[in-house]
Design an enzyme around this catalytic site. Structure first.
Site, mmCIF file in Angstrom:
data_model
loop_
_atom_site.group_PDB
_atom_site.id
_atom_site.type_symbol
_atom_site.label_atom_id
_atom_site.label_comp_id
_atom_site.label_asym_id
_atom_site.label_seq_id
_atom_site.Cartn_x
_atom_site.Cartn_y
_atom_site.Cartn_z
ATOM 1 C CD GLU A 1 1.304 -19.377 28.817
ATOM 2 O OE1 GLU A 1 2.503 -19.637 28.734
ATOM 3 O OE2 GLU A 1 0.746 -18.670 29.698
ATOM 4 C CG ASP B 1 0.876 -8.896 33.443
ATOM 5 O OD1 ASP B 1 0.629 -10.001 33.947
ATOM 6 O OD2 ASP B 1 1.809 -8.417 32.775
ATOM 7 C CG ASP C 1 5.947 -11.594 35.881
ATOM 8 O OD1 ASP C 1 6.935 -11.261 36.716
ATOM 9 O OD2 ASP C 1 5.218 -12.718 36.052
ATOM 10 C CG ASP D 1 3.789 -7.996 29.517
ATOM 11 O OD1 ASP D 1 2.984 -8.407 30.359
ATOM 12 O OD2 ASP D 1 4.622 -8.560 28.679
HETATM 13 C C1 M7G Z 1 2.526 -22.989 35.950
HETATM 14 N N1 M7G Z 1 3.580 -21.988 35.224
HETATM 15 C C2 M7G Z 1 3.065 -21.022 34.351
HETATM 16 N N2 M7G Z 1 4.240 -20.132 34.096
HETATM 17 C C3 M7G Z 1 4.199 -19.190 33.358
HETATM 18 O O1 M7G Z 1 3.989 -17.915 34.086
HETATM 19 C C4 M7G Z 1 3.119 -16.916 33.344
HETATM 20 C C5 M7G Z 1 2.465 -16.243 34.154
HETATM 21 O O2 M7G Z 1 1.381 -15.559 33.758
HETATM 22 P P1 M7G Z 1 0.984 -13.944 33.988
HETATM 23 O O3 M7G Z 1 0.872 -13.400 35.225
HETATM 24 O O4 M7G Z 1 0.025 -13.751 32.890
HETATM 25 O O5 M7G Z 1 2.447 -13.229 33.556
HETATM 26 P P2 M7G Z 1 3.189 -12.558 32.655
HETATM 27 O O6 M7G Z 1 3.159 -11.255 32.927
HETATM 28 O O7 M7G Z 1 4.416 -13.334 32.785
HETATM 29 O O8 M7G Z 1 2.489 -12.899 31.288
HETATM 30 C C6 M7G Z 1 2.406 -17.743 32.444
HETATM 31 O O9 M7G Z 1 2.130 -17.172 31.212
HETATM 32 C C7 M7G Z 1 3.210 -18.988 32.179
HETATM 33 O O10 M7G Z 1 3.928 -18.975 31.008
HETATM 34 C C8 M7G Z 1 5.190 -20.652 34.616
HETATM 35 N N3 M7G Z 1 6.692 -20.224 34.609
HETATM 36 C C9 M7G Z 1 7.418 -21.079 35.300
HETATM 37 N N4 M7G Z 1 8.840 -20.665 35.217
HETATM 38 N N5 M7G Z 1 7.128 -22.053 36.244
HETATM 39 C C10 M7G Z 1 5.874 -22.619 36.436
HETATM 40 O O11 M7G Z 1 5.561 -23.640 37.066
HETATM 41 C C11 M7G Z 1 4.764 -22.072 35.357
HETATM 42 MG MG MG Z 2 3.001 -9.705 31.862
#
Ligand code: M7G
Ligand code: MG
Length: 320
Positions: free
Chosen positions: A103, A55, A57, A244
């Site tokens: 979510e 992952d 973030d 994470d």
């Molecule tokens: C469509 N969308 C999704 N997300 C968030 O972006 C995250 C990306 O998901 P991830 O790649 O699993 O990353 P993580 O390591 O942060 O968990 C998702 O879990 C959503 O909560 C979003 N967050 C923002 N700020 N704006 C958006 O349009 C948006």
């Molecule tokens: Mg993450």
């Protein structure tokens, strides 16, 4: 003897208790014997059978920085770009407030959540349309976060590159931000592939995200089926998965059932409340560990055995 547990391990068999990185207090395992078994499979199989799926973030970036500054997520980096229209900011914030609780709702079934997530990513893509935007803005914001990667990330990616281990960075966030941070941190080596949502342009203006849409619940290797990365890794059945969030543990689902998968989870928020779930989900749980030391240790063990094998082969060759 007729009993597996009592059988003496072959010489060279590694023991978890002899690997200092794994005996640290903050390194937790529900089943150390399973971890030990997988490590030995990995070491015997060598780098040719390995792949890494991570992952982005708060897995490649830190969950907590030394100076206490918050690290923006990949969508957060985009949202911090100055030229975005005011309406975009207001409306995406509204979407976040509506869909984020869904979510993470512990009661709603995943199938139902998935419908909502497709709706969220679709609406977010529609809002990310119809105005001009330059990648340099993302690069400018992302440059602030190239130092927010876990300690020894640079060394870790260099190890993966040297060992020729295909590395997939999987993000349901925004790929343009992910790639920008990785590039500026000088870890975007040729073995690294980012699968994520990338901005699409039409007639010079933004036109949403490219397909396929990667959302929270399809963020796994099934979404890769048929693409060239799948072809590259589908025979690599020794897999390290790092994340994470609980859902990150499934990132390798879609690989053959016979694969050996080591799941490493970085736990930081609400440690007590989350511990049990993380322990059941990940093979190794690292509590407030802001480094790449544990995954690097695994690569180190694999490389050491690999070097010994190479030396033995060279010695055999020269004795012929
Ligand atoms: C469509 N969308 C999704 N997300 C968030 O972006 C995250 C990306 O998901 P991830 O790649 O699993 O990353 P993580 O390591 O942060 O968990 C998702 O879990 C959503 O909560 C979003 N967050 C923002 N700020 N704006 C958006 O349009 C948006
Ligand atoms: Mg993450």
């Amino acid at each position: 003897m007729g009993c597996d547990e009592k059988r003496e391990p072959a010489s060279g068999y590694l023991r978890v208790q002899d690997i200092p990185a794994l005996t640290q207090d903050h390194c937790r395992m529900l089943d150390p014997a399973k971890v030990e078994r997988i490590i030995n499979e990995f070491v015997q199989g060598g780098p040719e059978r390995m792949q890494l799926v991570s992952d982005f973030d708060y897995t490649i970036t830190k969950q907590r920085t030394d100076d206490g500054c918050a690290v923006l997520s990949s969508f957060g980096i985009f949202n911090a770009c100055e030229s975005l229209p005011e309406n975009f900011k207001v409306e995406t914030e509204k979407l976040y407030r509506k869909y984020r609780p869904i979510e993470i709702d512990p009661h709603m079934p995943v199938e139902e959540k998935t419908k909502f997530m497709i709706e969220w990513w679709t609406k977010s893509g529609e809002l990310t349309s119809g105005f001009s935007f330059d990648q340099s803005e993302i690069d400018h914001v992302a440059s602030k976060y190239k130092h927010a990667l876990r300690d020894r990330t640079h060394e870790f990616f260099a190890d993966l590159d040297r060992l020729g281990i295909p590395t997939l960075v999987f993000s349901a966030g925004l790929g343009n931000s992910v790639v920008s941070v990785l590039r500026q941190a000088n870890v975007m080596h040729p073995n690294v592939r980012v699968v994520s949502n990338f901005l699409k342009y039409r007639n010079g203006n933004l036109d949403g995200f490219q397909q396929p849409m990667i959302h929270t619940f399809n963020k796994n290797e099934t979404v890769l089926d048929g693409n060239e990365y799948y072809d590259l890794v589908h025979t690599r059945d020794h897999i390290i998965v790092m994340g994470d969030s609980i859902g990150d543990a499934d990132m390798a689902s879609g690989v053959p059932a016979s694969s050996h998968i080591m799941k490493i989870g970085f736990l930081f928020d609400h440690v007590e409340a989350n511990m049990e779930k993380y322990m059941k989900t990940f093979d190794i749980v690292l509590v407030d560990d802001q480094t790449m030391d544990v995954p690097r240790t695994l690569l180190g063990l694999i490389e050491k055995q690999h070097q010994l094998n190479l030396q033995a082969a060279a010695a055999k060759q020269s004795s012929l």
